[in-house]
Design a protein around this motif. Structure first.
Motif, PDB file in Angstrom:
ATOM      1  N   ARG A  96       0.823  -1.212   0.000  1.00 15.01           N
ATOM      2  CA  ARG A  96       0.000   0.000   0.000  1.00 15.01           C
ATOM      3  C   ARG A  96       0.859   1.265   0.000  1.00 15.01           C
ATOM      4  O   ARG A  96       0.572   2.219  -0.729  1.00 15.01           O
ATOM      5  N   ASN A  97       1.920   1.278   0.812  1.00 12.04           N
ATOM      6  CA  ASN A  97       2.769   2.468   0.882  1.00 12.04           C
ATOM      7  C   ASN A  97       3.425   2.774  -0.462  1.00 12.04           C
ATOM      8  O   ASN A  97       3.535   3.935  -0.864  1.00 12.04           O
ATOM      9  N   ILE A 105       0.912   4.363  -2.741  1.00  9.44           N
ATOM     10  CA  ILE A 105       0.710   5.773  -2.387  1.00  9.44           C
ATOM     11  C   ILE A 105       1.849   6.615  -2.951  1.00  9.44           C
ATOM     12  O   ILE A 105       1.621   7.705  -3.495  1.00  9.44           O
ATOM     13  N   ARG A 106       3.067   6.112  -2.860  1.00  7.13           N
ATOM     14  CA  ARG A 106       4.235   6.851  -3.390  1.00  7.13           C
ATOM     15  C   ARG A 106       4.131   6.991  -4.902  1.00  7.13           C
ATOM     16  O   ARG A 106       4.321   8.088  -5.449  1.00  7.13           O
ATOM     17  N   LYS A 152       1.497   6.846  -6.847  1.00 11.04           N
ATOM     18  CA  LYS A 152       0.383   7.708  -7.222  1.00 11.04           C
ATOM     19  C   LYS A 152       0.720   9.182  -6.973  1.00 11.04           C
ATOM     20  O   LYS A 152       0.382  10.061  -7.778  1.00 11.04           O
ATOM     21  N   THR A 153       1.401   9.451  -5.859  1.00  6.61           N
ATOM     22  CA  THR A 153       1.767  10.836  -5.545  1.00  6.61           C
ATOM     23  C   THR A 153       2.786  11.377  -6.543  1.00  6.61           C
ATOM     24  O   THR A 153       2.683  12.528  -6.994  1.00  6.61           O
ATOM     25  N   ALA A 189       1.806  12.881   1.752  1.00  8.59           N
ATOM     26  CA  ALA A 189       0.782  11.899   1.401  1.00  8.59           C
ATOM     27  C   ALA A 189       0.826  10.690   2.333  1.00  8.59           C
ATOM     28  O   ALA A 189      -0.219  10.195   2.787  1.00  8.59           O
ATOM     29  N   LEU A 190       2.022  10.214   2.650  1.00 12.32           N
ATOM     30  CA  LEU A 190       2.155   9.069   3.553  1.00 12.32           C
ATOM     31  C   LEU A 190       1.658   9.408   4.956  1.00 12.32           C
ATOM     32  O   LEU A 190       1.063   8.565   5.636  1.00 12.32           O
ATOM     33  N   TYR A 207      -2.359   9.639   4.624  1.00  9.13           N
ATOM     34  CA  TYR A 207      -3.045   8.375   4.411  1.00  9.13           C
ATOM     35  C   TYR A 207      -2.735   7.320   5.478  1.00  9.13           C
ATOM     36  O   TYR A 207      -3.603   6.560   5.876  1.00  9.13           O
ATOM     37  N   GLU A 208      -1.491   7.282   5.934  1.00  9.60           N
ATOM     38  CA  GLU A 208      -1.041   6.197   6.809  1.00  9.60           C
ATOM     39  C   GLU A 208      -0.535   6.659   8.165  1.00  9.60           C
ATOM     40  O   GLU A 208      -0.201   5.835   9.007  1.00  9.60           O
ATOM     41  N   HIS A 225     -10.169  10.473  -3.054  1.00  6.61           N
ATOM     42  CA  HIS A 225      -9.771   9.373  -2.174  1.00  6.61           C
ATOM     43  C   HIS A 225      -9.486   9.864  -0.764  1.00  6.61           C
ATOM     44  O   HIS A 225      -9.942   9.258   0.221  1.00  6.61           O
TER      45      HIS A 225
END
Length: 335
Positions: free
Chosen positions: A5-6, A9-10, A12-13, A37-38, A41-42, A157
């Motif tokens: 998942r991480n 996210i990277r 996509k960013t 972003a990390l 989201y996380e 999202h």
């Protein structure tokens, strides 16, 4: 090749950064965006290393994930996509992806027909059409209205996750009338789509009344996990909130009886696709159909009526009739 998942996210960013050609992106700029972003989201606070981002860019350039991203460095400093229309979100699905999506659709299809899941029907149809076209290398059989160039879609999202996790949004918002953006805390209750435009509904700061913000007016957005989430939606659900509304703009006024005369060729269109669930046909002749709506008077209602031009005539109320008359008159004067 599985991707955690991480990493997604990277990727996509980075993709969002390089698609934004209105600014130039150094490696440090990208690292800052990915770190933010990390965290959003996380909840990861330690940031991200230079080496990790460089490895991510190399992975995106390769065909290991099917991206083959055309990433170049200009002036030995700035990262860009050579193809301005490229995005990792546009790559075709792999056989493995198609297999998993087909399984997911089969599960979703089992819920079709149950009243609590009626909103899934359109989603399932979209997925079926996309999967069939991808797996058979054929044209799409079902085409839904879409506009991929709409601003603000990248916020969907993050807002969805904040609502689901009951977290407060901090966002910079600039309405069409504002000269500059303004930061605010926002307690979001739900997302609303109307004619391909997305909105988020919730409370600004400590205000009691629900507000509607357009996603394309959000300049910047982040999640504040420290603040207490306190939505004040007065017990409303989207169904009750929009009960007397056409569109996304809810006027906090009593609904009004609106009578409209529909003319000629437009009659079957309005009869088969009601303007609102309250629509009733009062009278029909060969040349005209009289309908009644019970709705609040708002901008979207006027836009719907104006869209029919000479095919609709407001009978009542008088104030709406006058507003439509004046707008049509000003429009005619332009010609």
């Amino acid at each position: 090749m599985p991707v955690n998942r991480n990493a997604l996210i990277r990727y996509k960013t980075i993709d969002v950064c390089l698609r934004n050609r209105r600014r130039r992106w150094t490696l440090e700029d990208i690292i800052d965006k990915v770190s933010t972003a990390l965290y959003d989201y996380e909840g990861i606070e330690k940031g991200i290393s230079r080496r990790t981002i460089q490895a991510d860019i190399q992975m995106m350039r390769s065909d290991k994930l099917g991206y083959n991203a055309p990433i170049s460095i200009v002036e030995k400093k700035y990262y860009i996509y050579d193809d301005p229309d490229y995005s990792i979100t546009n790559i075709p699905l792999s056989d493995h992806d198609l297999s998993k999506m087909t399984e997911a659709v089969e599960v979703l299809k089992q819920f079709k027909g149950f009243s609590h899941f009626q909103h899934l029907n359109e989603v399932v149809q979209k997925l079926e059409g996309h999967i069939y076209a991808s797996s058979h290398n054929q044209r799409t059989i079902i085409d839904f209205e879409k506009n991929d160039r709409l601003k603000g879609l990248t916020h969907l999202h993050a807002i969805y996750e904040a609502i689901a996790n009951e977290q407060v949004l901090e966002l910079s918002y600039q309405s069409f009338k504002a000269k500059e953006p303004k930061w605010m805390q926002f307690h979001a209750s739900w997302l609303k789509e109307f004619k391909n435009r997305w909105f988020v509904v919730g409370n600004i700061q400590k205000q009691e009344v629900l507000s509607t913000l357009a996603l394309d007016r959000i300049v910047e957005l982040k999640v504040n996990k420290q603040l207490l989430y306190r939505p004040k939606n007065e017990g409303h659900t989207p169904e009750t909130y929009y009960e007397h509304t056409i569109g996304a703009t809810v006027m906090h006024t009593d609904p009004t009886r609106v009578v409209i005369a529909v003319r000629g060729e437009h009659i079957p269109y309005v009869a088969t696709k009601p303007m609102h669930k309250s629509q009733r046909i009062l009278e029909t002749t060969e040349d005209e159909m009289i309908i009644e709506l019970t709705v609040t008077l708002n901008f979207e209602l006027e836009r719907e009526i104006l869209g029919y031009a000479d095919g609709m005539r407001v009978v009542e109320p008088a104030q709406l009739r006058k507003r439509i008359h004046n707008k049509l008159q000003r429009g005619a004067d332009l010609y």
